[in-house]
Design a protein around this motif. Structure first.
Motif, PDB file in Angstrom:
ATOM      1  N   VAL A  97      -6.350   2.269   4.882  1.00 36.50           N
ATOM      2  CA  VAL A  97      -6.500   1.099   4.027  1.00 36.50           C
ATOM      3  C   VAL A  97      -5.635   1.276   2.780  1.00 36.50           C
ATOM      4  N   ASP A  98      -4.880   0.246   2.463  1.00 37.86           N
ATOM      5  CA  ASP A  98      -4.116   0.222   1.199  1.00 37.86           C
ATOM      6  C   ASP A  98      -3.295   1.478   0.979  1.00 37.86           C
TER       7      ASP A  98
ATOM      8  N   GLY B 286      -0.489   4.692   2.964  1.00 36.62           N
ATOM      9  CA  GLY B 286       0.540   5.153   3.875  1.00 36.62           C
ATOM     10  C   GLY B 286       1.530   5.955   3.052  1.00 36.62           C
ATOM     11  N   TRP B 287       2.818   5.818   3.370  1.00 33.75           N
ATOM     12  CA  TRP B 287       3.849   6.546   2.627  1.00 33.75           C
ATOM     13  C   TRP B 287       4.048   5.964   1.238  1.00 33.75           C
ATOM     14  N   THR B 288       3.555   4.780   1.050  1.00 32.87           N
ATOM     15  CA  THR B 288       3.532   4.187  -0.282  1.00 32.87           C
ATOM     16  C   THR B 288       2.146   3.603  -0.490  1.00 32.87           C
ATOM     17  N   VAL B 289       1.711   3.537  -1.730  1.00 30.71           N
ATOM     18  CA  VAL B 289       0.426   2.928  -2.073  1.00 30.71           C
ATOM     19  C   VAL B 289       0.704   1.863  -3.130  1.00 30.71           C
ATOM     20  N   PRO B 290       0.254   0.635  -2.886  1.00 29.97           N
ATOM     21  CA  PRO B 290       0.542  -0.422  -3.868  1.00 29.97           C
ATOM     22  C   PRO B 290       0.053  -0.017  -5.261  1.00 29.97           C
ATOM     23  N   GLY B 291       0.945  -0.106  -6.229  1.00 29.49           N
ATOM     24  CA  GLY B 291       0.555   0.166  -7.615  1.00 29.49           C
ATOM     25  C   GLY B 291       0.454   1.636  -7.977  1.00 29.49           C
ATOM     26  N   GLU B 292       0.688   2.520  -7.012  1.00 30.51           N
ATOM     27  CA  GLU B 292       0.564   3.951  -7.292  1.00 30.51           C
ATOM     28  C   GLU B 292       1.794   4.704  -6.777  1.00 30.51           C
ATOM     29  N   PRO B 293       2.901   4.594  -7.508  1.00 29.59           N
ATOM     30  CA  PRO B 293       4.147   5.207  -7.034  1.00 29.59           C
ATOM     31  C   PRO B 293       4.160   6.729  -7.197  1.00 29.59           C
ATOM     32  N   TYR B 294       5.133   7.362  -6.559  1.00 29.62           N
ATOM     33  CA  TYR B 294       5.509   8.734  -6.882  1.00 29.62           C
ATOM     34  C   TYR B 294       7.029   8.774  -6.827  1.00 29.62           C
ATOM     35  N   THR B 295       7.616   9.805  -7.382  1.00 24.60           N
ATOM     36  CA  THR B 295       9.077   9.813  -7.427  1.00 24.60           C
ATOM     37  C   THR B 295       9.625  11.027  -6.683  1.00 24.60           C
TER      38      THR B 295
ATOM     39  N   MET C 107       7.809  13.144   1.528  1.00 27.90           N
ATOM     40  CA  MET C 107       7.009  11.937   1.783  1.00 27.90           C
ATOM     41  C   MET C 107       5.545  12.287   1.548  1.00 27.90           C
ATOM     42  N   TRP C 108       4.811  11.366   0.998  1.00 28.87           N
ATOM     43  CA  TRP C 108       3.423  11.665   0.614  1.00 28.87           C
ATOM     44  C   TRP C 108       2.515  10.538   1.107  1.00 28.87           C
ATOM     45  N   TRP C 109       1.682  10.869   2.099  1.00 27.73           N
ATOM     46  CA  TRP C 109       0.783   9.872   2.706  1.00 27.73           C
ATOM     47  C   TRP C 109      -0.544   9.864   1.966  1.00 27.73           C
ATOM     48  N   ARG C 110      -0.947   8.696   1.523  1.00 31.41           N
ATOM     49  CA  ARG C 110      -2.254   8.559   0.877  1.00 31.41           C
ATOM     50  C   ARG C 110      -2.921   7.272   1.337  1.00 31.41           C
ATOM     51  N   PRO C 111      -4.170   7.306   1.719  1.00 31.31           N
ATOM     52  CA  PRO C 111      -4.915   6.063   1.920  1.00 31.31           C
ATOM     53  C   PRO C 111      -5.730   5.767   0.668  1.00 31.31           C
ATOM     54  N   ARG C 112      -6.307   4.600   0.602  1.00 33.92           N
ATOM     55  CA  ARG C 112      -7.195   4.284  -0.510  1.00 33.92           C
ATOM     56  C   ARG C 112      -8.491   3.720   0.061  1.00 33.92           C
ATOM     57  N   MET C 113      -9.320   4.652   0.574  1.00 30.24           N
ATOM     58  CA  MET C 113     -10.549   4.256   1.262  1.00 30.24           C
ATOM     59  C   MET C 113     -11.525   5.417   1.243  1.00 30.24           C
ATOM     60  N   LEU C 114     -12.810   5.100   1.324  1.00 25.23           N
ATOM     61  CA  LEU C 114     -13.818   6.140   1.411  1.00 25.23           C
ATOM     62  C   LEU C 114     -13.534   6.997   2.648  1.00 25.23           C
ATOM     63  N   GLY C 115     -13.589   8.291   2.475  1.00 21.63           N
ATOM     64  CA  GLY C 115     -13.313   9.197   3.594  1.00 21.63           C
ATOM     65  C   GLY C 115     -11.862   9.617   3.690  1.00 21.63           C
ATOM     66  N   GLY C 116     -10.998   8.927   2.938  1.00 18.18           N
ATOM     67  CA  GLY C 116      -9.583   9.319   2.885  1.00 18.18           C
ATOM     68  C   GLY C 116      -8.955   9.415   4.260  1.00 18.18           C
ATOM     69  N   ARG C 117      -8.128  10.449   4.415  1.00 16.80           N
ATOM     70  CA  ARG C 117      -7.350  10.575   5.650  1.00 16.80           C
ATOM     71  C   ARG C 117      -8.194  11.015   6.847  1.00 16.80           C
TER      72      ARG C 117
ATOM     73  N   PRO D 218       3.236 -11.619   4.028  1.00 10.52           N
ATOM     74  CA  PRO D 218       2.812 -10.435   4.777  1.00 10.52           C
ATOM     75  C   PRO D 218       1.288 -10.406   4.912  1.00 10.52           C
ATOM     76  N   TYR D 219       0.794  -9.677   5.926  1.00 14.36           N
ATOM     77  CA  TYR D 219      -0.671  -9.623   6.066  1.00 14.36           C
ATOM     78  C   TYR D 219      -1.318  -8.644   5.102  1.00 14.36           C
ATOM     79  N   GLY D 220      -0.511  -7.898   4.366  1.00  9.62           N
ATOM     80  CA  GLY D 220      -1.077  -7.048   3.314  1.00  9.62           C
ATOM     81  C   GLY D 220      -1.524  -5.699   3.823  1.00  9.62           C
ATOM     82  N   THR D 221      -1.944  -4.857   2.903  1.00 15.52           N
ATOM     83  CA  THR D 221      -2.247  -3.461   3.246  1.00 15.52           C
ATOM     84  C   THR D 221      -3.697  -3.241   3.656  1.00 15.52           C
ATOM     85  N   ASP D 222      -4.480  -4.319   3.680  1.00 13.13           N
ATOM     86  CA  ASP D 222      -5.879  -4.155   4.086  1.00 13.13           C
ATOM     87  C   ASP D 222      -6.348  -5.342   4.935  1.00 13.13           C
ATOM     88  N   PRO D 223      -5.643  -5.618   6.026  1.00 13.74           N
ATOM     89  CA  PRO D 223      -6.068  -6.739   6.872  1.00 13.74           C
ATOM     90  C   PRO D 223      -7.333  -6.394   7.666  1.00 13.74           C
ATOM     91  N   VAL D 224      -8.042  -7.418   8.101  1.00 13.73           N
ATOM     92  CA  VAL D 224      -9.182  -7.187   9.001  1.00 13.73           C
ATOM     93  C   VAL D 224      -8.620  -6.726  10.341  1.00 13.73           C
TER      94      VAL D 224
END
Lengths: 214, 619
Positions: free
Chosen positions: B81-82, B84-93, B120-130, A44-50
């Motif tokens: 970035v990193d 959406g409805w899921t965040v790698p490594g940061e689950p919710y139930t 459903m819980w949308w979260r980004p992982r980036m400066l400035g957030g949503r 997959p291209y991953g969650t932070d592609p360019v």
């Protein structure tokens, strides 16, 4: 406002077909093998592609089509969107490569579509052989249409061809998506935009008149 | 954007702000401009919209024609970035609607149309957030919205009225740049801005004008939208005086930065963010001038897990996991502000347990996590023959942003009990000749009997731009069954206990969603068109899943009584006076006014209070 979710009405149907096709077409080992390898090695291209660069089919994961599959795909793309006086055919702007990219991608929807497309292309050649003793790409336009007419609209599909109709609907959607997202396709469909402007002028007078808004 | 890249913090700050989105960005801006030393902690990575935004990229340049995937839930070019409805490594139930056992499972749904999750819980992982990807719809709450219980006996009143927030709406709109128009006479519960605050709205698009014309015959007003998009240059000196009266240094910093923001050039979707900084993002509007003051440090990849408190019950700072080193870090400040987003701030409070605060810091009321709300959403798509076969023209406008919308129009009938549901909704209109994307002709199949070949090409030319999408966005009333709490069994990859959610809509929301479908059908039919999406008369089928509109608010409610609220009217924790929450958490009603603008107005008001209390020596 969030972007509208694409309507994926046929998804469950397609998935059901994958299961059914897997059982019914066990005698097509070549296809089954191809269906497994490409997608397994793809990443997959991953969650932070360019985001601000151009990607081409094959850049991110290996493509799938063998020569014969590609020939059939090209023929079907061009039956769906042939060249006319306003624009070239689907294959002239790389649509088969997009279809190949799609079915080679390592995501659940695309993996399900992969089976539908590969089995569907095999079915299409089989059906062409059965009816006209030649592969689909070697048929003339009337012969291709004779098969397509039976499967181009599920509500009217001939009995027993419902799954072939699902394949056709998926393939048509991929072909039009591929075509109308190219510069040639955007121009053809009448999209004007993606260009910076000092002012937004709104619809021209001729349009307002047609809409009864002038 | 210059950040604190060497990851060395000062030993002590005046204020720590957790989160860098609408609430955190606004708080940091006001404080830094006032000379307060601020540290912003952001759990996501650094993000630079001026360099990273895919302006003018076409779907044809993206993998899979930019289609949604489990990696990019809103499509390839979306400014998330990193996450959406899921965040790698940061689950919710959550619980699944199709699982009668009611067992909590780790959330995994990523296609809203097929979602089975209760929430459903949308979260980004980036400066400035949503704020990087949001829809830019910037509506003020009105006087009814602050006093819903007084008006109809349902929900919870805010501890102040519209007038208390009105000056801050003016300030926020002036700072970020909001286009719109004041209506004469003013529409009910739809406040005008002070004169000179709004920027001029753009002309309507073709399909918007057509909706406006026909909606009028149904008594539905369609007026210019209010969008956080800079549609032209304001009088910067006037704006600066409105924002920072009598503070020439702050005015100068604001003007120098604001002049760098180009006005909208009427192209490319706003959801990708904006490299010319025309629309509002925290990263393009709040953080650059705040950094220019020299009073702001930012650390990204800083995953805050708890607020630290001393023996007197005062906040001393926060603990965070440095995601780069996996080390546990502690930073100190006189004041701690949580602006991590509704739910995430509640999570931090609930995870901050001490002998003095066994149920979590600032939770003596037991209300942390309670009254979780989203916006009610339901959508209908129509095909309009009048829009077929038109000559091609540029109708793109401000990317995908609304130029017109319909504010709620039936306050009277509703209060009289004639509608069967208590709160209203507005209508967001999209469609027309937008840039072709995945599935551009799929809907035509039913219309043309599955055409292919030359006929399909001709049909594509004829039908392109002839659909409209009507989205209802309505108020949800808070209820006792909708909340988040700490999951006793699940931790994220950083060792921090995660949230689990319970959520349900009441009949007020589902009936409202059914009303949306009925109304949208009427509009489409009044236009001579036909509905091409699924219509539902059953509201439970019409309504979008909870959380899917991404307007989650509540969970750290504001109030006038410490026994039943977490925060006082200044968004200050009743239990811990030097602890504030300035995101969507304080909301006790979730009007049909998309919350971001109100989050910012609330944050500014709260920051002003902080400054006054610091001056008085109370903080």
């Amino acid at each position: 406002m969030n972007p509208p979710e694409p309507v994926r009405i046929s998804r469950r149907d397609a998935l059901q077909w994958v299961v059914a096709a897997g059982a019914a077409l066990g005698a097509a080992p070549g296809v089954g093998f191809a269906a497994e390898t490409g997608a397994r090695t793809a990443k997959p291209y991953g969650t932070d592609p360019v985001l601000n660069k151009t990607y081409r089919p094959g850049d991110l994961w290996p493509l799938t089509f063998a020569a014969a599959q590609r020939r059939t795909a090209v023929a079907l793309c061009d039956l769906i969107l042939p060249a006319d006086e306003k624009s070239p055919s689907a294959s002239a702007v790389g649509v088969p490569d997009f279809v190949d990219e799609w079915i080679s991608a390592p995501y659940p929807i695309q993996r399900a579509d992969r089976t539908v497309v590969l089995e569907g292309l095999a079915w299409l050649d089989g059906e062409s052989q059965r009816r006209f003793s030649r592969d689909f790409a070697a048929l003339d336009a009337a012969q291709q249409s004779a098969i397509a007419d039976d499967i181009c609209h599920k509500p009217r599909a001939k009995a027993g061809l419902e799954k072939a109709a699902d394949f056709f609907a998926l393939f048509r959607n991929l072909t039009t998506t591929g075509f109308y997202t190219t510069p040639v396709g955007m121009k053809d469909i009448g999209f004007v935009g993606n260009l910076p402007q000092v002012k937004f002028a709104g619809p021209p007078k001729a349009v307002l008149e047609k809409l009864g808004l002038a | 954007m210059p950040l604190l890249l060497e990851r060395k913090t000062q030993p002590q700050y005046d204020v720590i702000v957790v989160g860098s989105g609408a609430g955190g960005g606004q708080t940091a801006y006001v404080l830094a401009q006032a000379g307060v030393k601020v540290l912003v902690l952001e759990t996501g990575r650094n993000y630079e919209p001026t360099k990273e935004t895919p302006m003018f990229q076409t779907p044809g340049q993206a993998p899979l024609r930019a289609a949604r995937t489990p990696d990019k839930h809103f499509g390839f070019h979306d400014a998330t970035v990193d996450g959406g409805w899921t965040v790698p490594g940061e689950p919710y139930t959550v619980r699944q609607s199709n699982d009668p056992s009611g067992k909590f499972r780790i959330a995994s749904d990523w296609l809203v149309a097929e979602a089975k999750q209760e929430w459903m819980w949308w979260r980004p992982r980036m400066l400035g957030g949503r704020t990087n990807h949001w829809g830019r719809i910037a509506l003020r709450m009105g006087k009814h919205d602050f006093k819903p219980r007084s008006r109809d006996g349902l929900g919870i009143d805010w501890p102040f009225d519209y007038e208390a927030l009105a000056p801050y709406y003016d300030k926020v709109e002036s700072l970020i740049g909001v286009w719109g128009s004041n209506q004469t006479p003013e529409l009910e519960n739809t406040p005008n801005s002070s004169p000179g605050v709004l920027l001029p709205p753009p002309k309507p698009r073709g399909y918007e004008l057509l909706v406006q014309k026909h909606a009028k015959t149904l008594g539905i007003p369609v007026v210019p939208s209010h969008m956080a998009i800079k549609s032209g240059h304001p009088n910067y000196a006037q704006v600066a005086e409105r924002l920072h009266p009598g503070d020439p240094k702050a005015q100068e910093i604001f003007v120098a930065d604001a002049r760098q923001r180009a006005p909208c050039f009427w192209s490319t979707p706003c959801g990708r963010g904006c490299s010319i900084r025309a629309n509002y993002q925290s990263t393009t509007v709040h953080l650059p001038p705040a950094l220019a003051t020299g009073n702001l440090d930012i650390i990204t990849d800083a995953h805050v897990r708890e607020v630290s408190v001393d023996d007197r019950g005062r906040a001393t700072g926060v603990h965070y996991v440095d995601k780069k080193t996996r080390k546990d870090m502690h930073v100190k400040a006189r004041v701690v502000v949580l602006a991590a987003s509704g739910c995430e701030s509640a999570r931090i409070l609930l995870n901050s347990r001490t002998p003095r605060f066994p149920n979590g810091v600032a939770n003596s009321s037991g209300k942390v996590g309670r009254y979780l709300m989203d916006t009610v959403g339901a959508d209908v798509i129509g095909q309009i023959p009048a829009l077929e076969g038109l000559p091609a023209w540029n109708d793109e406008g401000a990317g995908t942003a609304l130029h017109l919308y319909a504010p709620w129009w039936q306050y009277g009938e509703q209060l009289a009990g004639k509608l069967g549901f208590a709160r209203g909704y507005h209508i967001e209109i999209s469609g027309g000749r937008q840039m072709p994307a995945h599935g551009v002709t799929r809907w035509m199949t039913d219309l043309n009997g599955g055409a292919y070949g030359k006929k399909l090409k001709d049909d594509a030319r004829r039908y392109f731009g002839s659909t409209i999408h009507l989205a209802g966005r309505g108020e949800m009333i808070p209820n006792d069954d909708s909340f988040c709490e700490i999951d006793p069994d699940v931790k994220d990859d950083w060792g921090v206990p995660v949230l689990r959610f319970k959520f349900r809509f009441s009949d007020h929301e589902t009936r409202q969603a059914a009303h949306m479908h009925r109304t949208f059908r009427e509009i489409i039919e009044a236009m001579g068109g036909r509905v091409i999406s699924k219509l539902a008369t059953d509201g439970t089928k019409a309504i979008n899943p909870g959380g899917s509109v991404i307007h989650e608010v509540g969970t750290t409610c504001i109030g006038s009584d410490p026994r039943n609220s977490v925060l006082n009217p200044w968004c200050q924790a009743w239990d811990v006076p030097n602890l504030f929450v300035t995101d969507g958490g304080p909301f006790v009603s979730n009007a049909d006014k998309n919350p971001t603008l109100s989050i910012m107005a609330l944050a500014w008001r709260s920051a002003d209070h902080m400054l006054a209390e610091m001056k008085r020596g109370n903080l």
